[in-house]
Design a protein around this motif. Structure first.
Motif, PDB file in Angstrom:
ATOM      1  N   LYS A 106       0.807  -1.215   0.000  1.00  0.00           N
ATOM      2  CA  LYS A 106       0.000   0.000   0.000  1.00  0.00           C
ATOM      3  C   LYS A 106       0.840   1.265   0.000  1.00  0.00           C
ATOM      4  N   ASP A 107       2.149   1.125   0.152  1.00  0.00           N
ATOM      5  CA  ASP A 107       3.019   2.297   0.189  1.00  0.00           C
ATOM      6  C   ASP A 107       3.212   2.892  -1.200  1.00  0.00           C
ATOM      7  N   SER A 108       3.595   4.171  -1.226  1.00  0.00           N
ATOM      8  CA  SER A 108       3.836   4.884  -2.483  1.00  0.00           C
ATOM      9  C   SER A 108       5.187   5.585  -2.411  1.00  0.00           C
ATOM     10  N   PHE A 109       5.781   5.817  -3.600  1.00  0.00           N
ATOM     11  CA  PHE A 109       7.079   6.486  -3.701  1.00  0.00           C
ATOM     12  C   PHE A 109       7.030   7.512  -4.821  1.00  0.00           C
ATOM     13  N   ASP A 110       7.715   8.586  -4.597  1.00  0.00           N
ATOM     14  CA  ASP A 110       7.716   9.682  -5.557  1.00  0.00           C
ATOM     15  C   ASP A 110       8.671   9.361  -6.711  1.00  0.00           C
TER      16      ASP A 110
END
Length: 582
Positions: free
Chosen positions: A325-329
């Motif tokens: 569920k994590d996001s990265f730029d």
């Protein structure tokens, strides 16, 4: 009475009257006469004893020499082994179903005894009529030498033997030998390997068999011409043939310089099929020298490109610091140490972990590796066996290369498959550990049961990590770059890898090394399939990335071999539909 008769009577009377034979003369007495007779008898007996003694000594010497020769070892020279070793058998090599991959056949070899050759020139000319490729100058030198033995040609055909016999050349003979025969030719050449002219294994499983003690037994003469127990491999010849055909078609279709593939049992580590091309025919190994001999699957190291993102993502998820569920730029390139890290087809936005995997984002993957850290990254890849020499039966295994000192720039580039070179087989084995329940199982080319595999398996990731990786591989195959690997009914999951080839120390913008790491059925993988293709010029749809050539090759292998491997297809939303109407 005739005149002649009267003369004879008169002579007789005159003789007896003179006492010629009535008694001995006065010069010899009776005792002297008997003594002379005894002396002559003793001399005769002495002579007879001397003759008997002489014959006894001669026969004793002959018998002693015969006994000595009986205990002596056969005379050998550098160019010939004892006859019993020339005829020593090697065990047959079989596939998992009992199909013969290698066996011995009887043959003969031509030799000469130069000291018996009458005319070397004439002998060479005669032999050249049967053996057109004969080294005339070298053969003449052998025949005119002072040695007592010279090999002229090893392992003749029956026709050649018959024709040479018909020549009637004195000083020429034949010795029986064993010759290794490979019925499948090049089909499994890099696995089975080959032997030298003396029937000694020098590559592949042939060499492995010798290293297990056969060569030592042969060296001390403890082998014989009796058949030995066959050696059964894990290879399925049917699947092996399919894999090689797909690679040959791929090289031709995509205009590549090389290709390779492996089909691995994810739960036992058994290699069901493995091929590397160009290859060679083990029946005539000299013709495949240089390019054909190199087993690129286990003895060649390559930067495996974005297939390494599978391991980086698994590392981040297994560390507990990252979830799906994590996001990265991924909007901006990463600049570090004078290098710029950017995406091939960047989305220029914030990406979730599944999107990073789907779009193969270098930026997002590098940031996940940075969260784990350099030491954790190195330890995880070592745990998966990607940085150390792989342990298996095949002798031709190359050690991976990695930076002498890991810095942050190294960890970032390695996260997406640049900076570490490893073998394709190792990559497949590490991939199996991420989908089989988290167990690293060393690969084997010999049969192995599930129970035996469990005894040597090492747990390397959590079950939750396995579940996440299965999901990501399946998602990427259906929504990402692996669409061309899909086979209806078999739920293929996989990850592409397109790496720029290193040419003269620099990355080339026009040459790729493409790989595709897959597993099926992805909900509970039974087999891992990895393919690579070296420097393709084209692919499906005109592209030359992994999704357009390496992925379709995986799909073709699975389509043709899944039923042979015993995997049942599933159709319909719940997998219950087994029939389709047209």
């Amino acid at each position: 009475m005739s005149f002649l008769s009267r003369i004879m009577v008169l002579k007789s009377r005159a003789h007896f009257s003179a006492g010629g034979y009535n008694r001995p003369s006065a010069a010899f007495g009776d005792g002297n006469f008997q003594g002379a007779m005894k002396q002559r008898g003793r001399q005769a007996r002495n002579r007879l004893a001397l003759v008997i003694t002489g014959f006894t000594v001669i026969y004793a010497i002959i018998g002693g020499r015969l006994v000595q020769y009986g205990f002596d070892s056969p005379e050998t020279v550098s160019s010939i082994m004892p006859a019993d070793r020339l005829m020593a058998s090697r065990p047959d090599i079989l596939d998992r179903n009992g199909e013969i991959l290698a066996t011995d056949i009887r043959t003969v070899s031509l030799y000469a005894e130069p000291h018996k050759i009458v005319d070397a020139d004439e002998a060479v000319e005669a032999l050249a009529t049967v053996l057109p490729d004969l080294d005339v100058r070298g053969t003449y030198k052998k025949l005119s030498s002072s040695s007592r033995f010279q090999w002229l040609r090893r392992q003749l055909t029956p026709k050649q033997q018959s024709q040479i016999l018909a020549l009637g050349i004195p000083g020429i003979g034949f010795r029986p030998e064993k010759r290794r025969f490979y019925p499948g030719g090049p089909t499994a050449s890099h696995i089975v390997g080959h032997v030298n002219v003396d029937n000694r294994g020098i590559a592949g499983m042939e060499r492995y068999i010798d290293n297990q003690g056969l060569a030592d037994l042969a060296a001390v003469g403890m082998t014989s011409d009796q058949n030995l127990e066959p050696v059964r491999l894990s290879i399925d010849l049917r699947v092996q043939s399919i894999v090689r055909e797909v690679l040959a078609e791929g090289i031709k279709k995509y205009e590549a310089i090389g290709a390779g593939a492996v089909v691995l049992d994810a739960n036992t580590g058994e290699v069901l099929a493995m091929a590397s091309m160009p290859d060679y025919d083990p029946n005539t190994p000299a013709e495949g020298a240089e390019e054909g001999w190199l087993n690129r699957m286990s003895n060649g190291t390559f930067e495996m490109g974005s297939t390494f993102k599978t391991f980086t993502t698994a590392m981040a998820l297994d560390s507990g610091k990252v979830t799906l569920k994590d996001s990265f730029d991924a909007r901006y390139p990463i600049r570090i140490g004078g290098f710029t890290i950017k995406d091939f087809h960047g989305k220029h936005r914030i990406l979730t972990v599944p999107e990073i995997f789907q779009y193969s984002s270098n930026i997002g993957t590098a940031k996940m590796a940075d969260i784990v850290g350099i030491e954790g990254h190195k330890e995880f890849l070592t745990r998966l066996g990607l940085l150390t020499r792989m342990q298996t039966e095949l002798p031709e295994v190359k050690t991976p290369s990695q930076p002498h000192e890991w810095k942050k720039i190294n960890s970032i580039t390695i996260s997406y498959g640049h900076g570490v070179s490893t073998t394709p087989l190792q990559t497949a084995v590490a991939g199996a550990a991420l989908v089989n329940g988290g167990h690293y199982i060393p690969p084997t080319f010999l049969p192995r049961t599930r129970e035996q595999a469990n005894e040597i398996a090492t747990t390397v990731v959590k079950q939750s990590t396995v579940n996440d990786i299965r999901y990501l591989l399946g998602w990427n195959a259906t929504h990402g770059s692996g669409k061309r690997s899909l086979v209806p009914g078999f739920d293929v999951g996989g990850k592409t890898g397109t790496a720029n080839k290193v040419v003269n120390g620099r990355y080339s913008n026009s040459l790729n090394f493409n790989a595709f790491l897959s597993a099926f059925p992805i909900d509970n993988p039974q087999y891992v399939v990895l393919t690579f293709i070296d420097a393709p010029k084209t692919g499906e749809g005109g592209g030359r990335t992994s999704g357009s050539n390496a992925a379709p090759m995986v799909g073709e292998i699975i389509r043709r071999s899944a039923a042979i491997l015993g995997v049942k297809p599933k159709f319909g939303a719940d997998g219950s539909a087994l029939l389709m109407s047209y």
